[in-house]
Scaffold this active site. Structure first.
Site: not given
Length: 658
Positions: A32, A579
């Site tokens: 990720c 993020h």
């Protein structure tokens, strides 16, 4: 990728492959924004402690049956590329990896994960009900509230609101369970409505013998028309059954009549099963669980409480703790009091005491301070994973000290008859759930004080015999210093001129708000990696709209293929990661639109990414947006951020240069 970097990453790959049990033990690899994720055939074959010391690795833990190694934004892409190539497993997506991990789970693990998923969706409503119940309890005991018509009226409305949420909790559980197991959520709601229908006798009144119960005879079976108020276990089972019926009939009914017939059959068969099979079985399970817990309190007494709170955090390590949510809900429905909540809360704070004890033992070690302080802050909000996996388990004896402290806190819970009126939150926020009867708030504080003190002292004592002092580690260089040429040179947009942005030329660097919404501390982010500040310090925004702006003038280092994360470097060389959401990498870029690309020069306030906030939340993802200072050099320090409501013009954080 230059040859020097590749050689370094190849060395990391060789070492990692060996430490996870060899190539034959690896089932899948993906990554990720910050973590390399590996699914292994046998997790026990992996040397997690040795992996922590692998070059460039910032931490390692096991979650969702994946070994997750934290490398940080940008770096993880390069490490993954070489590691996956080395093991012949490139181009595997996160969804592929998740499928592999789920196949590896045993039936018990799958059940526990499913229970966790069901309650995650409805937890905001549960927390709202619990906190409102606690607030109502506090206000209801104040004489000036009783004497004032307005305050009394407001408290009555608060009480109605909290009671209504808990009263319809089976409906919410049936909805969430049906959605989790692949059925149409509206059919779960329909089944929940049937369970709580006014045509049925109230379950509580029927149990007290104050309601008349009608009995039907279907296929020779006596079916009592009693509602399922408080039937959390029944609702879980019915959500599962409704989902499976919906999937079955959607496949079997011809398409020309599917829209009319499929939901009809699902509801009809589901209702018959509810009253003839699922209801009686679920009530039996509920009664058994509640009776077993009540038996423990009545027969094992202080020993039972002490053992439970002493060992509860070991259950967290296994992941089995997710099942407690359903048990707590059922316990509240059956008895009106939840003694498990304060027991789990003292177990949590005791591990925080162990962290403080270890910090005192190694107070001169910079690396230990960096680990312990944010981990302890997370514990205060009920998040123990950074403390457990980063410190207490890693160094062994602190986990023992924490368990002893938890047992001491459990004894106090028993002696003071402490309980909660809700569930879903612990430690500092959890005090709002304490039953105020019998000086409940005071007893809550006392129990937690003894637990944290017990964990602290026992860790100090055990440390005298069991501690192996870790070597003092030198402060790490910034990522810029390790992997790049000096980041002081930038090209202005279209001019071709080079301008200086050296750190020494600036005394203070300002980062402005990067999204409209509510700015919150990093510790409140619902992810142990961010909350534990493993990737670095920073802040987070709970967004009010789906737009992310540049927080300062700078350069886009990289935009992730999934568009959910951006690596950014300011003119002064400070690197940050923005993020968008938690685990939104699983969306594979769906609902995200990037307005920038790698290498772009951007100005403060420039729109970088748009995302469909509503659709992402509807898909079950948290949309909080952390901004992390990923590798702040030693000569810089993070100033106090501005919290509260912000927009893109608000100053969000300050970097002070020495």
């Amino acid at each position: 990728m230059d040859e020097k970097k590749r050689q370094r990453y190849e060395k990391i790959s060789l070492e990692l492959t060996k430490l996870v049990g060899g190539r034959e033990n690896i089932q899948g690899i993906a990554h990720c924004a910050t973590r390399l994720r590996i699914v292994l055939k046998d997790n026990d074959a992996a040397d997690l402690k040795a992996i922590e010391n692998v070059d460039l690795a910032k931490g390692v833990f096991v979650a969702g049956d994946q070994v997750q190694i934290i490398f940080g934004a940008g770096l993880v892409n390069d490490v993954y590329e070489v590691f996956a190539e080395h093991n012949d497993m490139k181009n595997m997506s996160l969804s592929d990896l998740k499928t592999v991990a789920n196949q590896k789970m045993n039936p018990l693990q799958r059940v526990i994960k499913a229970l966790s998923d069901v309650f995650v969706d409805i937890m905001p409503g549960i927390l709202a009900a619990a906190l409102l119940t606690g607030l109502s309890g506090v206000l209801g005991n104040l004489d000036f509230v009783k004497a004032n018509d307005t305050l009394y009226g407001i408290n009555t409305l608060i009480n109605i609101a909290s009671g209504a949420i808990f009263g319809f909790l089976p409906l919410a559980v049936a909805y969430s369970a049906c959605k989790r197991f692949g059925g149409r959520p509206i059919l779960g709601i329909v089944m929940g409505c049937i369970m709580l229908s006014n045509s049925l006798a109230d379950a509580y009144a029927a149990a007290q013998g104050t309601a008349e119960v009608t009995t039907l005879h279907i296929f020779g079976l006596g079916v009592s028309l009693v509602g399922f108020q408080g039937g959390i276990i029944v609702a879980l089972l019915m959500g599962f059954v409704t989902a499976k019926l919906d999937i079955f009939f959607e496949k079997k009914v011809p398409e020309v009549i599917r829209l009319l017939l499929s939901p009809l059959l699902t509801t009809l068969v589901g209702a018959l099963l509810l009253f003839t099979v699922i209801g009686p079985v679920g009530r039996g399970l509920s009664s058994g669980i509640t009776n077993a817990l009540v038996w423990m309190t009545q027969n094992l007494g202080v020993v039972g409480y002490g053992v439970f709170s002493g060992l509860q955090q070991l259950v967290v390590i296994t992941g089995l703790h997710h099942i407690f949510g359903a048990i707590e809900a059922q316990l509240l429905a059956d008895t009106g009091r939840n003694f498990l909540n304060p027991l789990m809360s003292v177990a949590i704070i005791a591990q925080g005491g162990a962290v403080l004890g270890y910090l005192v033992l190694h107070r001169d070690n910079v690396k230990i301070r960096e680990l312990c302080i944010p981990s302890f802050v997370s514990v205060l909000f009920g998040i123990t994973e950074p403390a457990l996996f980063g410190i207490n388990l890693r160094y062994r004896f602190p986990i023992i000290g924490g368990c002893i402290g938890g047992a001491l806190g459990g004894i106090v819970v028993y002696l003071t008859n402490l309980a909660a009126v809700g569930f879903g939150t612990t430690v500092l926020p959890g005090i709002a759930l304490a039953d105020p009867a019998g000086n409940g708030y005071v007893n809550y504080v006392i129990a937690h004080a003894i637990a944290i003190a017990g964990g602290f002292v026992m860790t100090l004592v055990l440390g005298r015999f069991m501690d192996k002092a870790p070597a003092q580690e030198a402060p790490a260089l910034s990522k810029t210093a390790q992997t790049k040429e000096p980041a002081a040179l930038f090209k202005t947009s279209g001019s071709g001129e080079e301008i200086s942005g050296s750190n020494s030329a600036t005394e203070e660097e300002i980062f402005y708000g990067y999204a409209k919404g509510q700015c919150v501390p990093m510790e409140e982010v619902n992810d142990e990696t961010f909350a534990g500040k493993i990737l670095g310090d920073g802040i987070a925004v709970i967004p009010s709209e789906g737009k992310v702006y540049a927080p300062a003038d700078g350069t886009i280092l990289s935009v992730f293929d999934t568009k959910h994360a951006v690596c950014f470097q300011s003119r002064a060389g400070t690197e940050i990661l923005i993020h968008i959401g938690i685990n939104t990498v699983n969306l594979n870029g769906k609902y995200f639109t990037a307005h920038i690309k790698d290498g772009d020069i951007v100005k403060q306030g420039q729109l970088m990414v748009e995302f469909n906030k509503e659709q992402i939340e509807k898909a079950g993802y948290d949309t909080v947006i952390p901004m992390i200072f990923t590798d702040l050099p030693e000569e810089k320090r993070l100033g106090k951020p501005v919290l509260g409501k912000i927009d893109q013009s608000t100053r969000a954080a300050v970097i002070n240069h020495a």
